[in-house]
Design an enzyme around this catalytic site. Structure first.
Site, PDB file in Angstrom:
ATOM      1  N   ASP A   1       0.973  -1.002  -0.063  1.00 35.80           N
ATOM      2  CA  ASP A   1       0.067  -0.091  -0.199  1.00 35.80           C
ATOM      3  C   ASP A   1       0.807   1.357   0.161  1.00 35.80           C
ATOM      4  OD1 ASP A   1      -1.646   2.120   0.591  1.00 35.80           O
ATOM      5  OD2 ASP A   1      -2.525   1.569   2.386  1.00 35.80           O
TER       6      ASP A   1
ATOM      7  N   LYS B   1       2.647  11.622  -3.183  1.00 33.40           N
ATOM      8  CA  LYS B   1       1.955  10.782  -3.973  1.00 33.40           C
ATOM      9  C   LYS B   1       0.707  11.650  -5.015  1.00 33.40           C
ATOM     10  CE  LYS B   1      -1.475   7.105  -3.581  1.00 33.40           C
ATOM     11  NZ  LYS B   1      -1.933   6.139  -2.537  1.00 33.40           N
TER      12      LYS B   1
ATOM     13  N   GLU C   1      -7.077   0.504  -4.785  1.00 33.70           N
ATOM     14  CA  GLU C   1      -7.235   0.593  -3.278  1.00 33.70           C
ATOM     15  C   GLU C   1      -8.337   0.048  -2.666  1.00 33.70           C
ATOM     16  OE1 GLU C   1      -5.800   4.443  -1.996  1.00 33.70           O
ATOM     17  OE2 GLU C   1      -3.645   4.249  -2.780  1.00 33.70           O
TER      18      GLU C   1
ATOM     19  N   ASP D   1     -12.992   4.825   1.244  1.00 31.97           N
ATOM     20  CA  ASP D   1     -11.584   4.729   1.596  1.00 31.97           C
ATOM     21  C   ASP D   1     -11.070   6.225   1.443  1.00 31.97           C
ATOM     22  OD1 ASP D   1      -8.707   4.383   1.450  1.00 31.97           O
ATOM     23  OD2 ASP D   1      -8.610   3.454  -0.174  1.00 31.97           O
TER      24      ASP D   1
END
Length: 559
Positions: free
Chosen positions: A6, A68, A145, A168
């Site tokens: 992850d 990211k 994800e 999420d």
């Protein structure tokens, strides 16, 4: 050995499947979470994780975090005398996780399944694969994800049939995924999200409230003061999850500043963020054709879902307490590890069938008649978002200009109605006979599979000329021959639904019934035929079967 990773905005994790269960692998400090922070020491040493995070508070100019969000872009981060892109910074995190896994497992780790936000586009996914390659990892599979999280829940709760909505919310991205489990089949129904919404934005709200109330300008503050303010506002945000109020004190410009905020004030200030959270949820439900009341479990994933106000919002949206039996910080890594086990055909999980969807629409550029004149630059979707993959779809287009001799097929990805707002993946030029506009047609076929392979095939009607292009996700190690073979294996998908015998028969019977009927009965038959033809136009096998069955049942009732 294959592991699941992850790669998060705020924290990253690595996990493995040991044949019986998922194990979250501890890092060199014995902790599960590795902060996604990189810092360059004074002697040029690259620091990663908790050490880099600690150093970044005092040396922000030689540190980078939250990178990211810039994956797949040209943005560069300056660390001392070096300039690094997001995928290069991410590779340091991945290399650190790889080394931790090798120490824990006592063997070499050479491959990984890496998770990405569901709404990462092709460029962002390619950048993630590049980061893995730079870290010495083979990355053949990228998993969304929320799909990874749902996979973890779906295999751990023992239920045979259920619909899940995965909520999420990580440090920098937000994803929603709706999945349905039937026995050993886990089917992704829809995904939606916001790549620029996460826990960091909720910290921003506290920071802005502090600056406004205390008369502080971040532009005028030193780098060290900004780092201190950020650290304290993050702590203040966390405190408000467990208390009705919080107090924050720091020194700016030599003056001590004190700031008090209640949970109620904070919640009101976060309302614009709540609205941004609601939109993807509503969109995913609509795309999946599911009502909120039909969701069996709402699953919370991501560190930001531990916030009391986020839990309260999720509960209010669905009228029930969300589920968090799997650690929200670890669910995505656990799912990625399960995917890696499926790839290795581990005995305990090899019978599980996981169907995924295309998270974005793939299409091309066309000329559109707006009623007054013909306007170029319009987007024609060919494979709609949330279509189950692997998939193949065909659209027929016609020449837009008199006596043109070339058709340029722009291969696009995105959701905007205008070409310029979508991502261009490539172009394919195909010669056509010179004729008046609209008299020459070409078929454009897109075939997309789980390995990020996109085949574009263009066939000219009059000449039969065919041109083909295969776009491979960067980091995909398939040779051109292997990619071509894979697309040959998917040839069955490219058969037009109208050419399948059961569909041809259903249309023939319906046409006969229509010709024999009159009045309202004829109108009703027409509605059933139109629904069936729309389904065939979309190419969705499940919808085609459903509408064909409904058509046949109605025709039978007429007998």
């Amino acid at each position: 050995m294959i592991v699941g990773i992850d790669l998060g905005t705020t924290n990253s994790l690595v996990a493995c499947y040991d044949g019986k269960s998922v194990k979250i692998i501890p890092n060199r400090l014995g902790e599960h979470l590795t902060p996604s922070v990189v810092s360059l020491d004074d002697d040029g040493t690259v620091l990663v994780g908790k050490t880099a995070l600690a150093r970044s508070l005092r040396r922000p100019l030689s540190s980078a975090a939250v990178f990211k969000r810039s994956m797949g872009t040209d943005r560069e981060y300056t660390l001392g005398d070096k300039k690094l892109r997001a995928e290069e910074l991410s590779s340091f995190i991945l290399r650190s996780l790889k080394e931790d896994a090798e120490v824990f497992l006592g063997q070499k780790v050479d491959e990984a399944v890496i998770s990405v936000p569901a709404y990462f586009n092709d460029m962002q996914r390619k950048a993630t694969k590049r980061a893995g390659e730079l870290a010495g990892l083979k990355v053949e599979r990228i998993i969304s994800e929320p799909t990874a999280a749902a996979l973890a829940y779906g295999l751990m709760d023992g239920r045979e049939r259920a619909k899940y909505l995965v909520f999420d919310l990580g440090g920098g991205t937000f994803d929603v995924s709706i999945l349905a489990r039937t026995g050993r089949i886990i089917e992704v129904r829809s995904i939606a999200g916001d790549n620029y919404l996460g826990g960091e934005d909720f910290t921003d709200v506290i920071e802005q409230m502090f600056c406004r109330k205390c008369g502080v300008s971040l532009l005028a503050a030193t780098y060290e003061e900004r780092a201190q303010i950020r650290e304290l506002t993050e702590k203040c945000k966390c405190a408000l999850s467990n208390a009705p109020a919080a107090v924050m004190e720091c020194t700016v410009g030599g003056e001590k500043k004190s700031f008090a905020v209640t949970a109620e004030e904070y919640e009101q200030a976060c309302e614009p963020l709540f609205e941004r959270l609601r939109r993807p949820v509503e969109r995913s439900l609509k795309d999946a054709g599911v009502k909120a009341s039909e969701i069996d479990e709402v699953v919370l994933v991501g560190g930001a879902t531990k916030s009391a106000i986020v839990k309260k919002l999720a509960a209010a949206m669905f009228g029930r307490a969300p589920k968090s039996s799997v650690n929200p910080d670890e669910a995505v890594a656990a799912g990625a590890a399960l995917q890696s086990a499926m790839k290795q055909r581990a005995a305990a999980v090899r019978e599980v069938i996981l169907t995924d969807v295309c998270p974005f629409t793939l299409g091309t550029d066309v000329v559109h008649n707006n009623g007054l004149f013909e306007e170029s630059g319009h987007y024609l979707p060919i494979i709609e978002r949330n279509t189950v993959i692997p998939v193949s779809r065909t659209q027929t287009v016609y020449t837009a200009h008199d006596y043109q001799t070339m058709v340029c097929v722009k291969i696009l990805q995105g959701e905007s109605r205008m070409t310029k707002n979508n991502l261009c993946l490539g172009e394919l030029n195909v010669p056509v006979p010179s004729k008046p506009k609209g008299e020459e047609a070409v078929d454009i076929t897109y075939t997309y599979d789980i390995n990020s392979l996109l085949e574009v095939k263009v066939r000219v009607h009059s000449t039969g000329l065919v041109r083909t292009m295969i776009i491979k996700g960067e980091g995909n190690k398939m040779s051109d021959e292997e990619a071509k073979k894979r697309m040959e294996e998917l040839a069955y998908l490219k058969i037009s639904p109208r050419e399948l015998e059961e569909n041809k028969l259903a249309l023939y019977l319906a046409d006969c019934a229509y010709e024999e009927a009159t009045g309202d009965r004829r109108l009703t038959i027409d509605r059933y035929i139109s629904a069936f033809e729309r389904a065939m136009g979309k190419g969705d096998a499940a919808e085609i079967e459903k509408t064909r069955r409904e058509l046949i049942e109605f025709l039978d009732s007429l007998q």
